[in-house]
Design an enzyme around this catalytic site. Structure first.
Site, short mmCIF file in Angstrom:
data_model
loop_
_atom_site.label_atom_id
_atom_site.label_comp_id
_atom_site.label_asym_id
_atom_site.label_seq_id
_atom_site.Cartn_x
_atom_site.Cartn_y
_atom_site.Cartn_z
CE1 TYR A 231 -3.39 -4.69 -34.68
CE2 TYR A 231 -5.78 -4.40 -34.71
CZ TYR A 231 -4.56 -4.37 -35.36
OH TYR A 231 -4.49 -4.04 -36.67
CE LYS A 320 -0.87 8.74 -38.25
NZ LYS A 320 -1.31 8.09 -39.46
S1 IVH Z 1 -7.50 -1.27 -34.32
C1 IVH Z 1 -11.63 -1.57 -35.69
N1 IVH Z 1 -5.23 -1.45 -33.03
O1 IVH Z 1 -3.58 1.09 -37.76
C2 IVH Z 1 -10.20 -1.89 -35.51
N2 IVH Z 1 -5.18 -0.90 -35.33
O2 IVH Z 1 -4.70 3.54 -39.05
C3 IVH Z 1 -9.33 -0.90 -36.17
N3 IVH Z 1 -2.93 -0.60 -36.24
O3 IVH Z 1 -5.54 -0.44 -40.22
C4 IVH Z 1 -7.91 -1.16 -35.98
N4 IVH Z 1 -1.85 -1.00 -34.37
O4 IVH Z 1 -3.46 -1.68 -39.43
C5 IVH Z 1 -5.82 -1.20 -34.21
N5 IVH Z 1 -3.27 -1.64 -31.77
C6 IVH Z 1 -3.89 -1.42 -32.94
C7 IVH Z 1 -3.16 -1.10 -34.11
C8 IVH Z 1 -3.85 -0.86 -35.29
C9 IVH Z 1 -1.73 -0.71 -35.65
C10 IVH Z 1 -3.14 -0.23 -37.66
C11 IVH Z 1 -4.15 -1.07 -38.36
C12 IVH Z 1 -5.14 -0.09 -38.93
C13 IVH Z 1 -4.39 1.18 -38.91
C14 IVH Z 1 -5.35 2.35 -38.82
#
Ligand code: IVH
Length: 675
Positions: A231, A320
């Site tokens: 992503y 969330k």
């Molecule tokens: S964006 C600046 N997109 O959620 C970019 N994160 O709670 C920040 N995660 O550490 C992350 N799906 O491991 C992004 N579609 C998604 C996501 C995603 C799962 C996870 C990721 C991040 C955590 C944050």
């Protein structure tokens, strides 16, 4: 083959295998069978074995990763791998938008991308001139661990981009961020396989995915059903970098990366809020677990210019979902007996609501788990319901104890039949080893008729229980000797239901041998091992007389499974089942050997349309194939018969227009006898 010819063929093979990998793992739309795929890989392996100097790190053969790492090397990320701030309501989202709009008023008119928040493990993939050169965990966000070998075993990670010939040219350097996870169904199947083999099961998909990626032995990673969705671009050196989040996803997809298909663009924060709220319920339609949604400012330059708060970028936020954990009282622990006799403890709970569902029971995994967590009857316990997965007990709330809680003692006899239970040293599972245990009988027959095995339409668990209770069947083989008149005497059985049931039992005789082997319910013998056994032995007589050595010669069969097979065939009750199956004509042989059988449909093409009452889709196909016929997808002049069931589609009209004979399922059976 001449040197140049071999090299050309090698390159051609790599290109087509990459293409098929992409179609299978990313698009979910394969165009060749697994068998054909394996043949291609085999041919490639052969050429590479003759010319080891031609093996390159991006070859599809390099996914299996046999080398064992001693420890993980550290990798400096090219840019910080950031985290996200959380929102817990629509109001929180609007407040976020207002906050950042005060910093930059372009926020008031920009659009947003909404993506599922995958509950997995972040990984960072490095590509140099299109070649996958390094993969790392997130670590502390600055420095991660090198898990390249492990990531190579994840089949949806492209080893070279673009994966398709018509894809864009790869940038000089590209670093992509994605999430590795396990689909809900794959996770359940993995646990079922482990529990059948008497091994410890995993608690949840996320930890399993994380643990699998950090294995020093990559062959363990390779055996886990890991997937990835990507992503973000962390670093880019090349031309025409995407300017928005939406373009990023589109660009990554064109290069051959799997991206979240559910990502959508919204114009206003109000639309985003409505979509997030809809996803609370919609999440269950996804094949994987998500713990929320991620809202991203679409224009990347604007998002970046907003800066950070600590490790959280201002330009994105996680919405969330409401918590799926609650506490309740553990009223009792009951023990269920499974098909292979495994005893599973279950928690009987004071009913409690989690995410809109009333939960009354939860799994306690196994007896070791109860002891390790010191779970006592009467305890207040923490329960987790992760999506559609069976709720489980996380552990006791020790502070809430009153002193009246009672430590749990596992049963020494089977709760269903009263026979002593047994335990193999080193395994977690306890078993009831009495083959006459009524509960095991029901579970065994249920497995025998289930979709994955003989797929006997119209024979669900309720009917199995009814037949066992009425003493009409003791084991699965008795199904083939059911008496029509006695069935009619059972409650709820009218003529039509009895005839359909008998017809679908009869139809199961045309199932491939592999399905019957799987249906027998031998410990450790699942779909894959069954297919291997069918291929190696050709019929049940040969399998029954195999010895340990014959069995272990088959790839994928180790001493434990071999022993379980020998054990099964040596049991008098099972020998009786085999005798009865053979006498009833339920004795399939592997297709290549089936030439001796009657092939009335040889040279004939069939099209099936609509719902049949005594065959499943797969079942009617296997029936026609077993009798030598071919099943084709669409109607044309070359079709011999169209088999039509209820609610047939346009294929029926087309058949009529072309003057092709249309028959129903009874007609199909008659045809098999008269041709
Ligand atoms: S964006 C600046 N997109 O959620 C970019 N994160 O709670 C920040 N995660 O550490 C992350 N799906 O491991 C992004 N579609 C998604 C996501 C995603 C799962 C996870 C990721 C991040 C955590 C944050």
């Amino acid at each position: 083959m001449k040197e140049q010819e071999s090299l050309d063929r090698l390159q051609e093979l790599r290109a087509v295998i990459h293409e098929h990998n992409y179609r299978y793992h990313v698009l979910d739309a394969p165009v060749i069978s697994d068998y054909e795929y394996d043949q291609l890989l085999l041919e490639l392996r052969k050429i590479e074995a003759e010319h080891p100097e031609w093996v390159t790190p991006d070859s599809p053969t390099q996914r299996a990763g046999a080398e064992i790492a001693e420890r993980f090397v550290k990798v400096q990320h090219p840019a910080p791998i950031l985290s996200l701030a959380n929102a817990f309501s629509g109001a929180d989202l609007v407040a976020w938008r207002d906050r950042i709009a005060r910093l930059d008023e372009r926020v008031l008119t920009c659009d947003y991308v909404l993506e599922p928040k995958l509950d997995g493990l972040t990984v960072v993939l490095h590509y140099a001139d299109g070649l996958f050169v390094r993969g790392a965990t997130r670590g502390n966000g600055e420095v991660g661990e090198d898990i390249t070998t492990n990531l190579k075993t994840v089949t949806s990670v492209p080893l070279r981009i673009p994966t398709r010939k018509d894809g864009p040219r790869p940038p000089k350097r590209l670093v992509v961020r994605g999430e590795v996870f396990i689909n809900r169904e794959d996770f359940l199947a993995l646990n079922a396989r482990l529990s059948e083999g008497g091994e410890r099961t995993y608690q949840n998909a996320r930890n399993t995915a994380a643990g699998s990626l950090r294995q020093l032995d990559a062959s363990i990673t390779a055996s886990r059903p890991l997937r990835i969705l990507n992503y973000a671009i962390v670093d880019f050196q090349g031309q025409d970098a995407p300017a928005s989040q939406r373009e990023t996803l589109e660009y990554l997809a064109r290069l051959g990366f799997a991206v979240p298909a559910e990502a959508a663009v919204y114009k206003t924060i109000e639309e985003v809020v409505a979509a997030c709220e809809a996803w609370v319920d919609r999440r269950k339609t996804l094949p994987f677990e998500i713990d929320g949604m991620v809202v991203k400012i679409n224009p990347l330059q604007l998002a970046a210019s907003l800066g950070f708060v600590g490790k959280d970028p201002r330009g994105a936020i996680a919405f969330k979902f409401p918590a799926q954990e609650v506490t309740t009282k553990l009223n009792d622990i009951v023990v269920n007996v499974g098909r292979t006799g495994v005893l599973t403890p279950n928690a009987v709970l004071e009913p409690v609501e989690i995410g809109g569902v009333i939960v009354r029971q939860a799994t306690l995994h196994n007896f070791d788990y109860i002891a390790e967590k010191d779970i006592r009857v009467g305890d207040r316990v923490l329960i987790k319901r992760a999506g559609e997965v069976i709720p489980y007990v996380i552990g006791p709330v020790a502070d809430a104890r009153t002193g009246s809680e009672v430590a749990y003692v596992p049963p020494s006899v089977c709760p269903e039949c009263g026979e002593p239970v047994s335990h193999v040293e080193g395994e977690v599972a306890w078993y009831c080893v009495n083959p006459a245990c009524p509960e095991q009988r029901v579970r065994n027959i249920e497995h025998f008729v289930s979709r994955a095995t003989l797929d006997i339409v119209g024979l669900g668990i309720k009917i199995v229980e009814q037949l066992v209770r009425a003493k009409m069947v003791e084991d699965a083989a008795d199904l083939y000797a059911l008496d029509r008149a006695r069935l009619l005497g059972l409650e709820g059985f009218a003529e039509k239901k009895v005839d359909n049931l008998l017809a679908s039992i009869e139809a199961s005789k045309f199932r491939p041998l592999a399905r019957l082997i799987f249906a027998l319910g031998i410990r450790g013998v699942g779909e894959v091992v069954s297919a291997d056994l069918a291929g190696a032995f050709g019929n049940l007589d040969a399998l029954a007389s195999a010895n340990q050595e014959d069995l272990e010669r088959i790839e994928g069969i180790g001493p434990n499974i071999a022993e379980a097979i020998l054990d099964w065939f040596s049991h008098p009750a099972n020998k009786k089942v085999l005798r009865k199956l053979k006498a009833a004509g339920m004795w399939p042989v592997q297709t290549q050997d089936a030439v001796s059988g009657r092939q009335p449909f040889a040279g004939k093409n069939f099209v099936v349309t609509g719902t049949l009452s005594s065959f499943s889709r797969e079942g009617v196909k296997e029936y026609i194939q077993a009798l030598g016929g071919k099943v084709v997808g669409s109607v044309s002049k070359n079709i011999s018969y169209v088999v039509a069931g209820e609610n047939p589609g346009s294929k029926l009209d087309k058949a009529r227009a072309l003057g092709i004979p249309v028959i129903d399922e009874d007609g199909l059976r008659q045809l098999a006898e008269t041709l």
